[in-house]
Design an enzyme around this catalytic site. Structure first.
Site, PDB file in Angstrom:
ATOM      1  N   ARG A   1       0.338  12.301  -8.916  1.00 10.25           N
ATOM      2  CA  ARG A   1       0.913  10.956  -8.750  1.00 10.25           C
ATOM      3  C   ARG A   1       2.352  10.875  -9.253  1.00 10.25           C
ATOM      4  O   ARG A   1       3.133  10.070  -8.801  1.00 10.25           O
ATOM      5  CB  ARG A   1       0.100   9.922  -9.532  1.00 10.25           C
TER       6      ARG A   1
ATOM      7  N   ASP B   1      -4.515   4.725   6.043  1.00 10.62           N
ATOM      8  CA  ASP B   1      -5.166   5.882   6.660  1.00 10.62           C
ATOM      9  C   ASP B   1      -6.180   5.335   7.679  1.00 10.62           C
ATOM     10  O   ASP B   1      -5.799   4.985   8.790  1.00 10.62           O
ATOM     11  CB  ASP B   1      -5.792   6.666   5.493  1.00 10.62           C
TER      12      ASP B   1
ATOM     13  N   GLU C   1       0.843  -1.212   0.000  1.00 11.67           N
ATOM     14  CA  GLU C   1       0.000   0.000   0.000  1.00 11.67           C
ATOM     15  C   GLU C   1       0.869   1.250   0.000  1.00 11.67           C
ATOM     16  O   GLU C   1       1.957   1.248   0.580  1.00 11.67           O
ATOM     17  CB  GLU C   1      -0.854   0.015   1.278  1.00 11.67           C
ATOM     18  N   ASP C   2       0.379   2.313  -0.609  1.00 16.46           N
ATOM     19  CA  ASP C   2       1.065   3.605  -0.525  1.00 16.46           C
ATOM     20  C   ASP C   2       0.880   4.196   0.865  1.00 16.46           C
ATOM     21  O   ASP C   2       1.810   4.682   1.488  1.00 16.46           O
ATOM     22  CB  ASP C   2       0.549   4.574  -1.603  1.00 16.46           C
TER      23      ASP C   2
ATOM     24  N   PHE D   1      -3.430  15.528   4.765  1.00 21.68           N
ATOM     25  CA  PHE D   1      -3.452  14.980   3.409  1.00 21.68           C
ATOM     26  C   PHE D   1      -2.093  15.143   2.723  1.00 21.68           C
ATOM     27  O   PHE D   1      -1.503  16.216   2.756  1.00 21.68           O
ATOM     28  CB  PHE D   1      -4.543  15.680   2.598  1.00 21.68           C
TER      29      PHE D   1
HETATM   30  P1  IMP Z   1      -7.817   3.819   3.982  1.00 26.28           P
HETATM   31  O1  IMP Z   1      -8.757   2.750   3.509  1.00 26.28           O
HETATM   32  O2  IMP Z   1      -8.561   4.924   4.688  1.00 26.28           O
HETATM   33  O3  IMP Z   1      -6.677   3.288   4.812  1.00 26.28           O
HETATM   34  O4  IMP Z   1      -7.251   4.559   2.728  1.00 26.28           O
HETATM   35  C1  IMP Z   1      -6.318   4.010   1.897  1.00 26.28           C
HETATM   36  C2  IMP Z   1      -6.305   4.670   0.546  1.00 26.28           C
HETATM   37  O5  IMP Z   1      -6.790   6.021   0.589  1.00 26.28           O
HETATM   38  C3  IMP Z   1      -4.878   4.784   0.081  1.00 26.28           C
HETATM   39  O6  IMP Z   1      -4.504   3.663  -0.672  1.00 26.28           O
HETATM   40  C4  IMP Z   1      -4.878   6.063  -0.736  1.00 26.28           C
HETATM   41  O7  IMP Z   1      -5.200   5.774  -2.075  1.00 26.28           O
HETATM   42  C5  IMP Z   1      -5.972   6.907  -0.135  1.00 26.28           C
HETATM   43  N1  IMP Z   1      -5.424   7.927   0.807  1.00 26.28           N
HETATM   44  C6  IMP Z   1      -5.454   7.921   2.150  1.00 26.28           C
HETATM   45  N2  IMP Z   1      -4.863   9.001   2.668  1.00 26.28           N
HETATM   46  C7  IMP Z   1      -4.410   9.723   1.620  1.00 26.28           C
HETATM   47  C8  IMP Z   1      -3.667  10.949   1.506  1.00 26.28           C
HETATM   48  O8  IMP Z   1      -3.266  11.629   2.494  1.00 26.28           O
HETATM   49  N3  IMP Z   1      -3.380  11.353   0.233  1.00 26.28           N
HETATM   50  C9  IMP Z   1      -3.761  10.665  -0.882  1.00 26.28           C
HETATM   51  N4  IMP Z   1      -4.451   9.525  -0.800  1.00 26.28           N
HETATM   52  C10 IMP Z   1      -4.772   9.042   0.427  1.00 26.28           C
END
Ligand code: IMP
Length: 179
Positions: A169, A107, A103-104, A156
């Site tokens: 990106r 969150d 994962e990048d 963010f």
């Molecule tokens: P989660 O399901 O809330 O953990 O979100 C994961 C996905 O949300 C990541 O793979 C990102 O694509 C996107 N994401 C979460 N936080 C950010 C951020 O700060 N910037 C850009 N994309 C984010």
């Protein structure tokens, strides 16, 4: 490298320059090699955001492995919608295999939670998560990622694969929203 950039309606400032990212990615690859040795794991790359991280991580991973891709989505603009959609066909054979989700950013953790849940039905030998960025304040999951790069505040970020409405990106550095 410019210190501040404008993407759509928002301003972002430099957060983690590419040299630091490079070092961290190399260190993560070494940890993974040490952990998985000759286990021939499957790296499951979560698109789109993890494409750049995964490319650099796997260039530095020298042991035998398989690489697969999956497209999931829970984000709209700057907020998680709370619902995770599994995009492309989910037909990777993970039975008795060691799976590493790449994962990048983690969150809320809802994306990996849903993916893990679906993978478990296919009897993998193990499932772990390797993420470049982790936001513990936003995390609502059960198990934090085992392999974490940078632990960051709940702001963010964009660049190095991460986008704001599909822009940013391609940036090689990481930027943070200017508040
Ligand atoms: P989660 O399901 O809330 O953990 O979100 C994961 C996905 O949300 C990541 O793979 C990102 O694509 C996107 N994401 C979460 N936080 C950010 C951020 O700060 N910037 C850009 N994309 C984010």
């Amino acid at each position: 490298m410019s210190d501040t950039i404008q993407i759509h309606d928002k301003e972002f400032k430099i957060f983690i320059p590419s040299e630091y990212i490079e070092d961290e990615v190399k260190s993560l690859a070494q940890k993974l090699e040490k952990e998985y040795q000759e286990k021939n794991p499957i790296f499951l790359v979560v698109l789109n955001g993890a494409f750049m991280f995964a490319a650099d991580l796997l260039k530095n991973y020298s042991k035998s492995c398989d690489i697969s891709f999956i497209k999931l989505s829970s984000y709209q603009g700057m907020n998680s919608s709370g619902k995770v959609e599994v995009g492309i066909n989910f037909s990777i054979d993970v039975e008795n295999r060691h799976v590493i989700i790449v994962e990048d950013i983690v969150d809320t953790g809802l994306t990996i939670q849903e993916l893990k849940h679906q993978l478990k039905n296919n009897n993998p030998a193990s499932i772990e998560v390797c993420t470049l960025l982790f936001k513990p304040e936003a995390f609502r999951g059960i198990e934090p990622p085992k392999f974490q790069g940078f632990v960051i505040s709940n702001t963010f970020v964009l660049g190095y694969g991460l986008d704001y409405n599909e822009r940013g990106r391609n940036l090689k550095d990481l930027y943070q929203l200017k508040e």
